[in-house]
Write a protein that holds these residues in place. Structure first.
Motif, PDB file in Angstrom:
ATOM      1  N   THR A  25      10.814  79.688  68.287  1.00  0.00           N
ATOM      2  CA  THR A  25      10.238  79.366  69.493  1.00  0.00           C
ATOM      3  C   THR A  25       8.869  78.560  68.790  1.00  0.00           C
ATOM      4  O   THR A  25       8.525  77.951  69.536  1.00  0.00           O
ATOM      5  CB  THR A  25       9.683  80.727  69.884  1.00  0.00           C
ATOM      6  OG1 THR A  25      10.819  81.350  70.481  1.00  0.00           O
ATOM      7  CG2 THR A  25       8.577  80.502  70.999  1.00  0.00           C
ATOM      8  N   TRP A  26       8.388  78.619  67.589  1.00  0.00           N
ATOM      9  CA  TRP A  26       7.270  78.005  67.146  1.00  0.00           C
ATOM     10  C   TRP A  26       6.918  76.705  67.288  1.00  0.00           C
ATOM     11  O   TRP A  26       6.053  76.232  67.852  1.00  0.00           O
ATOM     12  CB  TRP A  26       6.935  78.800  65.728  1.00  0.00           C
ATOM     13  CG  TRP A  26       6.230  80.080  65.859  1.00  0.00           C
ATOM     14  CD1 TRP A  26       6.877  81.056  65.368  1.00  0.00           C
ATOM     15  CD2 TRP A  26       4.867  80.170  66.421  1.00  0.00           C
ATOM     16  NE1 TRP A  26       5.850  82.163  65.542  1.00  0.00           N
ATOM     17  CE2 TRP A  26       4.800  81.866  66.215  1.00  0.00           C
ATOM     18  CE3 TRP A  26       4.005  79.583  67.006  1.00  0.00           C
ATOM     19  CZ2 TRP A  26       3.872  82.236  66.815  1.00  0.00           C
ATOM     20  CZ3 TRP A  26       2.701  80.180  67.311  1.00  0.00           C
ATOM     21  CH2 TRP A  26       2.738  81.757  67.224  1.00  0.00           C
ATOM     22  N   TRP A  69       0.290  84.505  71.344  1.00  0.00           N
ATOM     23  CA  TRP A  69       1.674  84.634  71.499  1.00  0.00           C
ATOM     24  C   TRP A  69       2.185  85.169  69.933  1.00  0.00           C
ATOM     25  O   TRP A  69       3.058  85.570  69.901  1.00  0.00           O
ATOM     26  CB  TRP A  69       2.253  83.104  71.428  1.00  0.00           C
ATOM     27  CG  TRP A  69       3.953  82.955  71.423  1.00  0.00           C
ATOM     28  CD1 TRP A  69       4.498  82.763  70.430  1.00  0.00           C
ATOM     29  CD2 TRP A  69       4.598  83.347  72.517  1.00  0.00           C
ATOM     30  NE1 TRP A  69       5.836  82.693  70.839  1.00  0.00           N
ATOM     31  CE2 TRP A  69       5.891  83.349  72.042  1.00  0.00           C
ATOM     32  CE3 TRP A  69       4.241  83.505  73.845  1.00  0.00           C
ATOM     33  CZ2 TRP A  69       7.028  83.565  72.904  1.00  0.00           C
ATOM     34  CZ3 TRP A  69       5.557  83.895  74.567  1.00  0.00           C
ATOM     35  CH2 TRP A  69       6.891  83.921  74.346  1.00  0.00           C
ATOM     36  N   GLU A  74       6.694  88.542  71.588  1.00  0.00           N
ATOM     37  CA  GLU A  74       7.674  89.125  71.677  1.00  0.00           C
ATOM     38  C   GLU A  74       8.077  90.318  72.639  1.00  0.00           C
ATOM     39  O   GLU A  74       8.904  90.658  72.911  1.00  0.00           O
ATOM     40  CB  GLU A  74       8.133  89.482  70.186  1.00  0.00           C
ATOM     41  CG  GLU A  74       8.285  88.499  69.273  1.00  0.00           C
ATOM     42  CD  GLU A  74       9.270  87.492  69.283  1.00  0.00           C
ATOM     43  OE1 GLU A  74      10.257  87.755  70.044  1.00  0.00           O
ATOM     44  OE2 GLU A  74       9.094  86.189  69.324  1.00  0.00           O
ATOM     45  N   ALA A 132      12.177  80.941  75.059  1.00  0.00           N
ATOM     46  CA  ALA A 132      12.873  82.103  74.201  1.00  0.00           C
ATOM     47  C   ALA A 132      14.126  82.605  74.783  1.00  0.00           C
ATOM     48  O   ALA A 132      14.995  83.289  73.783  1.00  0.00           O
ATOM     49  CB  ALA A 132      11.640  83.001  74.202  1.00  0.00           C
TER      50      ALA A 132
END
Length: 279
Positions: A25-26, A69, A74, A132
């Protein structure tokens, strides 16, 4: 102008597409946080902030989003929260569009500024949350806005007679909006049909909605399409109130970041609400 638009679009795609298809995701989170920071700067300028202050706030928003985030990204956001954001958008859109261009400056400056920044933050959180869940989920949500916009343009040119909001966006018509909605429905049906023969396509917005049946999926798609149209109109209202054509000149040939994401801002939280077990 056309060459500028093409060069800018290619440059954006070269940055965004690798981040979108990356498994983690980053990369996507960092790229889009930078864009939302730029949009926050534009929002500040459109609503009376001095340039330096708007830059500082935009940078701070991007940093806060990334740090938040990293700490809690998560943790799933309950569907009720996304429905709350969507309800807030509905109230704000109705109030702003009913008040018109002249009514927007009458809102307290702090309320206008905070609303925009919160809306950008919520849209970014939804955007990264969709990513995600999978590339197909993200792409299908983005495609809804793109298809609705393009189809509305061509349907409006071909059949448009009745103006949707002439004092805000004279080019938009009711016929164009209906055409956009029909195109979204066609996209949903086609995507779901492809998912039936190509299973990877099933992990997306449209098959999930249609799994509940057309009586559920059709109103949901109508809500998302209406949110897309209203989000576009809302930014046009704010720009007209500020006396500018584009939110900035940050993207040569395309205007500013807000000009590119305006319709997404109310759609992304609504998509998250619908996908997170709320139906």
């Amino acid at each position: 102008m056309l060459l500028q638009r093409v060069i800018t679009a290619v440059a954006l795609l070269l940055v965004l597409v690798p981040a979108m298809v990356w498994r983690g995701t980053w990369p996507f989170a960092l790229v889009t946080a930078a864009l939302m920071g730029a949009a926050a700067w534009e929002w500040g300028r459109l609503n009376g902030l001095r340039h330096a202050v708007a830059v500082a706030v935009g940078g701070a928003l991007a940093l806060v989003l990334v740090v938040a985030w990293a700490r809690v990204g998560e943790v799933p956001v309950p569907a009720a929260v996304w429905w709350g954001v969507t309800a807030g958008w509905a109230v704000a859109l109705v109030a702003a569009l009913r008040g018109g261009v002249e009514g927007w400056p009458r809102w307290p400056a702090v309320l206008r500024l905070v609303f925009g920044w919160v809306a950008l933050a919520a849209a970014w959180w939804a955007l990264v949350g969709l990513h995600a869940q999978g590339f197909g989920v993200l792409l299908s949500a983005l495609a809804l806005v793109w298809v609705a916009d393009v189809a509305a343009y061509f349907a409006g040119r071909a059949f448009g007679r009745r103006k949707l909001a002439p004092r805000i966006s004279p080019g938009k018509t009711w016929e164009g909006a209906v055409g956009g909605g029909l195109a979204v429905l066609a996209l949903a049906l086609a995507w779901t049909a492809i998912a039936g023969i190509w299973p990877p396509a099933a992990d997306a917005l449209y098959p999930r909605l249609l799994a509940h049946g057309l009586p559920v999926a059709l109103p949901a798609l109508c809500v998302l399409t209406a949110a897309s149209v209203a989000g576009d109109l809302f930014e046009s209202l704010v720009k007209r109130s500020a006396g500018v054509k584009d939110s900035s000149a940050l993207l040569p040939g395309h205007g500013g970041v807000l000009d590119r994401v305006d319709a997404l801002l109310p759609v992304l939280p609504a998509a998250m609400a619908l996908l997170n077990g709320a139906i």
